[in-house]
Write a protein that holds these residues in place. Structure first.
Motif: not given
Length: 646
Positions: A509-537
């Protein structure tokens, strides 16, 4: 006592149904490279995301260039719009005050963007361009007004001279107000002309003039985005070609950037905003600066000669397409050219002599059919000839399947575009079922850019259910990082009182910001991306929906860390053993850092009243040798980081 018995019975019942599972991570089988820019953001001026949002200007229609030039303003006394001998050639309208001693006074009030937000003790930079035809000094009073019509800030400006000049002052707010106004009053009898009336908070992102709203940019910064796609989206197309986004109109002095009608002002009749325009104060130069600030690769999108195909049949004939193609070539030169080049010189004169290092450009947004392909061919030929190292992003249409999609993908392969932009707005169930979407994609064709996606749950709320569905789907993106190289959620921003579309990653709104659960999913991925894929099965198969579990694994070769992402999209507790196959020297200190996103009720959302209902929690757990155990609640997304001794 009954509660304890019930809990024990629940755990036993859960174990009977789901059993004990063993996830195997093969840490010696380093796989595909995860691009550093893999997880990013996409910005479009929808939901008042630019003017009224990211762009910190607080005054609506500051240059009186809307179709109805007093939109946003309430005039009183003798006030009229003129355009003879204007201050700015591309914004010719200005306002003339004629104070004749009437009791009403003479002036204007501006409502801002569903009000103006003021914070107590903060200061605001006010300015306008003005002239007085009779050359006699005129006095203006400027007042900050709260929602009860009280004055909470005041300043004065003296104007003199028959030539246009810029005048400014700083005003301090004595109270906090979310839906205030600003009032200008001419106190001296006579005539005065004003244009480009502007109000910014003194504190913007990096305190830049013509700056961005600090709290919103901070939210973007915390996402750690690898790529930034801009400025759209459908505004690239426009409802008409005349109203398409033209990047060259966003350069130069901000007061002389022409105003454009928004693509989103009347698209949805139930969310009708005839006052939605683009000032272009947030333009391509500012976008590139923001990319630099965020550490994100810029990915601009240009019009391909088509208006929005949902709204219009306007199509530039192929023989007339040259100016559109030249715009794309000039954009690359603006971003990367030397200060001695035509458009590199423009960039340098705006304050950035060094290139922005543009590597990719997207042609078109959600176009489809042969008319798109035949225009794309001409863009590709021209760009490849002039800038062979620039990667080109083509499109697969507005939806992730069907006739349009099936026609375009083979064409994109035939044209050898570098990436294909796919868009998905579907239910959470679709995202869960399609987490294996890219497991069998052709590895020899173009790469994939998941350019716009969001799970649309009931009522399109940004609840945990939708966020978990996206997190589950993203395990498939990460597992297939050899084919999927970029991913950006959409839309990014939405004004609480002026939105057209939801869900959205960040509400404000005009004074504040709300970060959604969807935001936090994106943040958790981007801050924990790694350099290479590993198999997990699980049982020698990728973990992609077995008992509503989803997982991906990566290694960060720079830090010697293993990163695991696990989603439990069910409602029940699941017991998991995790084995690190091939680990010989163990986990450093046997410590595993854990970030969790969880709530018992998947319908919950973050609100302005309770913005921290669903936020990541940080803790650590212990491993034994090359194994650790996990009791994972339902409706949860977990990210593990563990440093290994190589």
């Amino acid at each position: 006592m009954k509660v304890g018995i019930t809990l024990i019975m629940l755990i036993v019942w859960t174990q009977l149904i789901f059993g004990q599972k063993e996830f195997v991570v093969e840490i010696r089988k380093t796989g595909a490279t995860i691009q550093p820019e893999m997880y990013g953001i996409f910005f479009e001026d929808i939901n008042f995301g630019a003017d009224g949002g990211l762009y910190a200007e607080l005054i609506k229609n500051r240059s009186f260039e809307f179709y109805h030039p007093f939109i946003g303003w309430t005039p009183f006394g003798d006030v009229k719009i003129l355009n003879e001998n204007p201050c700015f050639d591309r914004n010719p309208n200005y306002v003339r005050f004629h104070e004749q001693g009437w009791r009403s006074g003479t002036g204007l009030e501006n409502e801002g963007f569903v009000g103006i937000g003021y914070k107590k003790n903060n200061t605001y930079n006010f300015s306008f361009f003005a002239r007085v035809p009779d050359k006699k000094e005129k006095k203006f009073r400027i007042e900050l007004i709260d929602s009860n019509a009280n004055i909470i800030g005041k300043a004065y400006i003296q104007v003199k001279g028959a030539n246009w000049e810029k005048y400014s002052c700083t005003i301090k707010a004595s109270a906090t107000e979310s839906k205030g106004k600003i009032r200008l009053v001419l106190e001296t009898p006579g005539i005065a002309d004003l244009d480009h009336i502007s109000l910014f908070p003194s504190e913007t992102w990096k305190n830049r003039p013509n700056g961005l709203r600090k709290d919103l940019v901070e939210a973007l910064y915390d996402l750690n985005p690898g790529v930034f796609r801009f400025p759209g989206g459908c505004i690239i197309e426009g409802n008409t070609l005349e109203t398409r986004y033209q990047w060259k109109n966003t350069l130069g002095p901000v007061e002389n950037r022409p105003t454009n009608e928004s693509r989103w002002n009347y698209t949805f009749k139930h969310r009708f905003f005839p006052d939605y325009y683009q000032s272009y104060g947030l333009g391509f130069y500012e976008y590139f600066l923001l990319c630099e600030d965020l550490g994100a690769e810029p990915l601009p999108v240009v019009n391909c000669g088509l208006a929005c195909q949902y709204e219009s049949k306007e199509c530039v004939p192929l023989e007339n397409l040259t100016p559109y193609i030249q715009d794309a070539l000039d954009l690359i030169e603006f971003a990367n050219g030397s200060p001695s080049s035509q458009w590199g010189k423009v960039r340098a004169e705006m304050g950035h002599p060094q290139p922005f290092n543009l590597k990719k450009i997207a042609i078109g947004n959600e176009q489809w059919g042969e008319i798109y392909v035949e225009r794309l061919v001409k863009f590709i030929d021209a760009i490849r000839k002039t800038y062979p190292k620039i990667e080109i992003v083509g499109g697969s249409g507005p939806v992730p399947d069907g006739d349009k999609f099936d026609y375009l993908w083979p064409k994109m392969t035939e044209l050898k575009v570098d990436l294909v932009d796919e868009h998905y707005y579907r239910s959470p169930e679709w995202f869960l079922k399609n987490a294996d979407r890219y497991d069998n994609y052709n590895r020899k064709g173009p790469k994939v850019f998941a350019g716009e996606y969001a799970a649309h749950d009931r009522n399109r709320n940004n609840n945990l259910r939708s966020a978990l569905a996206e997190a589950a789907f993203m395990t498939g993106l990460e597992r297939n990082a050899d084919i999927v190289q970029l991913a950006t959620y959409a839309p990014l921003l939405a004004h609480k009182d002026a939105w057209q579309w939801k869900p959205d990653m960040i509400w404000f709104d005009n004074l504040s910001v709300v970060r959604t659960p969807n935001y936090y999913v994106q943040m958790m991925y981007a801050n924990n991306s790694g350099t290479n894929v590993l198999p997990i099965t699980l049982n020698a198969k990728p973990i992609c929906g077995q008992d509503s579990l989803y997982a991906s694994a990566a290694i960060d070769t720079k830090t010697s860390e293993i990163i695991l992402k696990i989603v439990n999209a069910s409602d029940v507790i699941q017991n998991i053993n995790i084995k690190l196959e091939g680990l010989k020297k163990g986990i450093k200190n046997n410590e595993i850092k854990l970030t969790t996103l969880h709530t018992n009720n998947p319908d919950e959302i973050n609100t302005f009243e309770a913005p921290l209902t669903i936020v990541p929690a940080h803790t650590s757990i212990q491993a034994t040798g090359n194994k650790f155990q996990l009791t994972m609640p339902g409706n949860a997304f977990y990210v593990f980081r563990l440093k290994i001794n190589l």
